[in-house]
Each structure stands twice: as C-alpha cells, then as structure tokens.
Design an enzyme around this catalytic site. Sequence first.
Site, PDB file in Angstrom:
ATOM      1  CG  HIS A 196      -2.071  -1.000   1.046  1.00 17.28           C
ATOM      2  ND1 HIS A 196      -3.242  -0.714   0.368  1.00 17.28           N
ATOM      3  CD2 HIS A 196      -2.178  -2.289   1.448  1.00 17.28           C
ATOM      4  CE1 HIS A 196      -4.029  -1.778   0.382  1.00 17.28           C
ATOM      5  NE2 HIS A 196      -3.398  -2.757   1.022  1.00 17.28           N
ATOM      6  CG  HIS A 217      -1.875  -7.143  -1.665  1.00 19.07           C
ATOM      7  ND1 HIS A 217      -1.401  -5.877  -1.912  1.00 19.07           N
ATOM      8  CD2 HIS A 217      -2.779  -7.011  -0.669  1.00 19.07           C
ATOM      9  CE1 HIS A 217      -1.991  -5.021  -1.095  1.00 19.07           C
ATOM     10  NE2 HIS A 217      -2.826  -5.697  -0.333  1.00 19.07           N
ATOM     11  CG  ASN A 220      -3.399  -6.409  -6.502  1.00 20.90           C
ATOM     12  OD1 ASN A 220      -3.170  -7.609  -6.474  1.00 20.90           O
ATOM     13  ND2 ASN A 220      -4.070  -5.846  -7.497  1.00 20.90           N
ATOM     14  CB  ALA A 221      -2.593  -1.440  -2.791  1.00 15.90           C
ATOM     15  CG  ASP A 249      -8.206 -12.867  -7.725  1.00 12.51           C
ATOM     16  OD1 ASP A 249      -7.304 -12.335  -8.415  1.00 12.51           O
ATOM     17  OD2 ASP A 249      -8.971 -12.206  -6.986  1.00 12.51           O
ATOM     18  CG  ASP A 276      -6.518  -9.636   0.400  1.00 15.52           C
ATOM     19  OD1 ASP A 276      -6.449  -9.393   1.617  1.00 15.52           O
ATOM     20  OD2 ASP A 276      -6.720  -8.754  -0.454  1.00 15.52           O
ATOM     21  CB  ALA A 310     -13.285  -4.604  -0.759  1.00 14.67           C
TER      22      ALA A 310
END
Length: 374
Positions: A196, A217, A220-221, A249, A276, A310
């Site tokens: 993040h 992850h 992502n972010a 996924d 996650d 989310a």
Amino acid sequence: MAVLTFRNGPIFDGTRLRAGHAARYEDGQLVALLPEGDCAKGGAEVDLQGDILSPGYVDLQVNGGGGVLLNDAPSLDTLRRIAEAHHGLGVSALLPTLITDTPDITHAAISAAIAAVQAGVPGIAGLHLEGPHLSVARKGAHDPALIRPMETEDLRALLEAARQLPILKVTIAPENVTEAQVSALAKAGVLVSLGHSDAGYDTCRRYFAAGARCATHLFNAMSQLGNREPGLVGAVLASGHVSCGLIADAVHVHPETMRAAWAAKRGPGRIYLVSDAMAVAGTDLTGFTLGGRRITRRDGVLTLQDGTLAGADLDLTTALRVLVQQVGVELEQALQAAVSVPAAVIGLTSDLGTLTDAIRISPDLSAVRRADPR
C-alpha cells in the site's frame, strides 16, 4: 498402533512432488514415504484415486472467514471461527489479518492473537497487521481517515506484541514509517512487509536494506513497474532476499502479468500465494460490511460501491488452479507457493509429518478435503 497408508496418487512432501510413491502413517505420524513397491503392507490403506496428498496450505493474509472479519470483532472467538472456516478450505496455518483500524481495535486484535496462540487454537500462527501506517495514495479499500504515521507508542506496542507472538507480520509504507523504525522492528523479529505504497524504487530498496523482507500482494496497491521508474514492483522483483504474496485469482493480477513476475523474480526470495480472504470465505454470503461500508460479492469478485476491489473471494486451491492452468507454473512450484514458501517466510516447517495437517487436492485442482479419514 493405528497404521494407515496412502497410495495411488501424487504425493507432495513439502518440497517435491513424487509420483508412484506411498505414504505410511503410524498413530498419525509419517514413518515412510517410499516408492509404492517398497512401502510395507499391513494396516488400513487409502486409495487416493489420483488426488494429490499434500501438507495443508499456509496463508499469510486472511482478513476473515466463516461470516466474520477480524476487524469487526477482534476476539478469541472470532479467531476460532476464522481458523475453522479456513481449515475446511485446506489451510493448516494462517496469519489472521487486521485491516487498517483504530488504535483500540489494533490493540484488541493483538490481544486476541496472543490469547489464541496461548490457547493453542489450531491454525493460528500469529498475526498480520496490514496498516494503519500505509500510504493514502495507495489505500485500496483501507479507510483513508485511519491511515497515519507510526509514532513512538505504535512502535513500542509492536515491539511488545512481537515478544508475545510466534510471528508478527506488519505491512507498512515508507511514506508513514521511517527506516529506523523498520530496522527496530526487524531486529525484534517482526516480519516487515512493504505494501500500500507509492514509494519509488530507490526508496523501497533502502527499506528492504533496512530490514523489510516481504511485500504484500504484489502489483496491488503499490507503485508499478514503469519504463523509467521501476517502483515497488521492480524493487521486489530485483531484491533477492525479499519474498512477496500474490493474489492469484486472475482478477487482482492478469495471468500474463503473473507469468512475467514469476520469470523475473530474483531469488532466493520467492513468490507465495495468499487468499486475502474476507468474511465470505467458506460461506454462501453475498456480501458483508467493512468499517460501515458495504462490500458486494459477485462472480468471484468483492468490491466497494465505487468498484474498488476489497479483498478477494479466493481460496488457495483456486489460486493453485489459476497458477497452473492460466499462468503455466509447474504444479510442484505452485504447491511450494501455497505451502513451503510461505511456511519458510514465517519460520514454520511444512512437511507431511502429521496426518491431521495433510490434505487431498483433486487432480483437476478444483477441490480440497482433509486427508485424515477420521
């Protein structure tokens, strides 16, 4: 003495995928893993019918399951419920994960995790705090109002938690945590993970040098791999001592992007699978709330009202299938990414030693069940 032998299916011992072998257990403990013709007869036998016998999965990012989120009720009962839900999904060890929240909720989650470890709750290996010391620019589904810098009291609380937990993983962003704080955490045994974050490549490399050894992850972010600025993605791929989670996924990351990262990752650090997972894991729920915000479950995707992802509607068997069938990773390596790589990251062993931790994965990677016939 109870004797049980598994035959007629591939056996993943935690490192290698062995064909034509049999696994013999006595009183629930593995005593032999040999070519089928060399394994002694006697006792009960289980025909795997082509299923893969494997140690249970290890999942380092589990936000919820069984209808509950850790954030909603950070208690021992919540952790029991989450662990039970993921046990049914083939997970033998997990890090319950708290998404960015208030100091009171964070402290309650730490206390609950300590209580769960002391009580020996099956599956609870420690705790993962994903925030609140992240970057608002890469907040994802985290509440920006709760994201903040790491203060002296925060660091003290984390150091104290690390003394009482087998493993404490903390996801942080360089924007809100100093290199000195990362070094202090790492020296105390905390698994520091960058995520993040919109930080650049050079900054991320400095933070890895300071003691961070994971990334949360991948893709992502986080700042992306660009032609002039490699970002956090580039820093992860270039840093051999760093391992990273991946939400496989085919929604969070495109299979071709995963393929490129898999080929590019410098070792010995490895890519490992994470679910996650959110509250819906192990249930038929169509949605839930996170910090008062409604999250909808539709066609294997979890989103806020504005479409922001989310968490994931994912289990590690599905992640295995995506990795093998869509990304093209060899099955043995995919199993390592679900079992032995994440286990090594948090200092656990991951072999077939105990029958209660063994699972059976269907040949087409569509289903999982516990191997213990009891």
